[in-house]
Design a protein around this motif. Structure first.
Motif, PDB file in Angstrom:
ATOM      1  N   ALA A  20      47.546 110.295  48.977  1.00 48.38           N
ATOM      2  CA  ALA A  20      46.844 110.602  50.216  1.00 48.38           C
ATOM      3  C   ALA A  20      47.614 110.141  51.450  1.00 48.38           C
ATOM      4  O   ALA A  20      47.351 110.603  52.569  1.00 48.38           O
ATOM      5  N   GLN A 189      44.121 102.912  44.431  1.00 44.16           N
ATOM      6  CA  GLN A 189      43.607 104.242  44.750  1.00 44.16           C
ATOM      7  C   GLN A 189      42.207 104.378  44.190  1.00 44.16           C
ATOM      8  O   GLN A 189      41.975 104.211  42.997  1.00 44.16           O
ATOM      9  N   GLU A 191      40.181 107.175  44.446  1.00 45.76           N
ATOM     10  CA  GLU A 191      39.914 108.511  43.931  1.00 45.76           C
ATOM     11  C   GLU A 191      40.970 108.914  42.900  1.00 45.76           C
ATOM     12  O   GLU A 191      42.147 108.614  43.049  1.00 45.76           O
ATOM     13  N   GLN A 192      40.527 109.610  41.864  1.00 48.62           N
ATOM     14  CA  GLN A 192      41.467 110.127  40.884  1.00 48.62           C
ATOM     15  C   GLN A 192      42.188 111.356  41.435  1.00 48.62           C
ATOM     16  O   GLN A 192      41.639 112.107  42.241  1.00 48.62           O
ATOM     17  N   SER A 193      43.429 111.543  41.019  1.00 46.91           N
ATOM     18  CA  SER A 193      44.190 112.731  41.383  1.00 46.91           C
ATOM     19  C   SER A 193      44.647 113.424  40.105  1.00 46.91           C
ATOM     20  O   SER A 193      44.652 112.833  39.026  1.00 46.91           O
ATOM     21  N   TRP A 194      45.027 114.690  40.234  1.00 50.72           N
ATOM     22  CA  TRP A 194      45.590 115.406  39.096  1.00 50.72           C
ATOM     23  C   TRP A 194      47.050 115.021  38.924  1.00 50.72           C
ATOM     24  O   TRP A 194      47.757 114.789  39.902  1.00 50.72           O
ATOM     25  N   ARG A 223      41.114 117.109  45.834  1.00 46.94           N
ATOM     26  CA  ARG A 223      41.979 116.188  45.108  1.00 46.94           C
ATOM     27  C   ARG A 223      43.441 116.470  45.431  1.00 46.94           C
ATOM     28  O   ARG A 223      43.792 117.543  45.913  1.00 46.94           O
ATOM     29  N   THR A 224      44.297 115.518  45.154  1.00 50.23           N
ATOM     30  CA  THR A 224      45.738 115.747  45.240  1.00 50.23           C
ATOM     31  C   THR A 224      46.278 116.017  43.843  1.00 50.23           C
ATOM     32  O   THR A 224      45.615 115.744  42.832  1.00 50.23           O
ATOM     33  N   LEU A 225      47.482 116.567  43.785  1.00 50.68           N
ATOM     34  CA  LEU A 225      48.132 116.841  42.501  1.00 50.68           C
ATOM     35  C   LEU A 225      49.557 116.321  42.549  1.00 50.68           C
ATOM     36  O   LEU A 225      50.302 116.639  43.471  1.00 50.68           O
ATOM     37  N   ASP A 226      49.920 115.505  41.574  1.00 49.25           N
ATOM     38  CA  ASP A 226      51.294 115.041  41.397  1.00 49.25           C
ATOM     39  C   ASP A 226      51.892 115.772  40.203  1.00 49.25           C
ATOM     40  O   ASP A 226      51.247 115.926  39.164  1.00 49.25           O
TER      41      ASP A 226
END
Length: 254
Positions: A20, A189, A191-194, A223-226
């Motif tokens: 984020a 962190q 919040e979970q992210s993908w 959500r974010t994605l890595d």
């Protein structure tokens, strides 16, 4: 061991662990002082009588390229020490500004801090977005060679739309052999992210651009994605147990 030497390096380290925070890092980087390596024509800089570096009048200076597979990227650095650690031959380190550097080389790929524990690749498409002031759209790649603790989990609900969109893009990339999706929680962190692990045999920027096309809409739902290549990754074994994201065209057994 990477010890941050200035504010932009502290933001870089933070962004590597907190997806984020990456738009904030990108925004700060654009107007930050950065450094480039300049090599004289002929590759030699004669020392002065006092031992200081002397560039003879009329000497042509150029920036050496950084290789990523078959691709040549323009390197730049967050501090003089990162530049000196990367280039072993005779050179000078000159200050620059990221925005000015990007504008002077339209259509070129860049790499921040090559061979350092913390760095970042910039594709030409990403450079264009950053110059246009778009700091939170499209994929960004932050490299963190230092170990990070990541908690991986299987989602309770399968993101069908995201998987289908990724599969369509990967189907057009023969270099992608398989991909798997899980949820990730990073230290600090909430919040979970993908997180997406990809097996590929080809240029990683091609994979990154394909993911960028998928993320052009609001498919992540906040959500974010890595994404990371699985070869050599300590997370590979676990990620391969995640939700398979593979196109239909993968061989006779598929």
């Amino acid at each position: 061991m990477f010890e941050p030497e200035n504010d932009i390096e502290r933001l870089l380290v933070h962004a590597s662990a907190e997806p984020a925070e990456r738009p904030r890092f990108a925004r700060a980087l654009m107007d930050a002082e950065v450094f480039v390596v300049l090599v004289p024509e002929g590759g030699r800089i004669p020392p002065g009588v006092d031992g200081k570096t002397v560039i003879p009048q009329g000497t042509k200076l150029s920036m050496p390229g950084a290789m990523r597979g078959q691709e040549t990227l323009i390197p730049f650095f967050t501090s003089p020490s990162r530049a000196k650690a990367w280039f072993a031959g005779d050179h000078v380190v000159a200050p620059d500004r990221t925005r000015d550097l990007f504008e002077r080389h339209p259509g070129a790929p860049f790499v921040l801090n090559p061979n350092s524990d913390y760095g970042k690749d910039f594709t030409p498409a990403e450079v264009t977005r950053l110059l246009a002031g778009e700091y939170d759209s499209g994929p960004q790649t932050v490299t963190a060679s230092s170990p990070q603790q990541v908690l991986l989990a299987h989602p309770k609900e399968i993101p069908a739309a995201l998987i289908e969109a990724l599969a369509r893009e990967f189907d057009a990339l023969p270099s992608v052999r398989g991909a798997w999706l899980m949820l990730a929680t990073y230290p600090g962190q909430s919040e979970q992210s993908w997180i997406l692990g990809v097996d590929h045999q080809g240029p990683w920027p091609d994979v990154r651009e394909a993911i960028g096309r998928v993320l052009a809409g609001d498919i992540l739902g906040g959500r974010t994605l890595d994404a990371l290549p699985l070869e050599g990754s300590s997370l590979a074994a676990t990620l391969r147990t995640g939700i398979p994201v593979t196109a239909a065209r993968r061989g006779p057994l598929h």
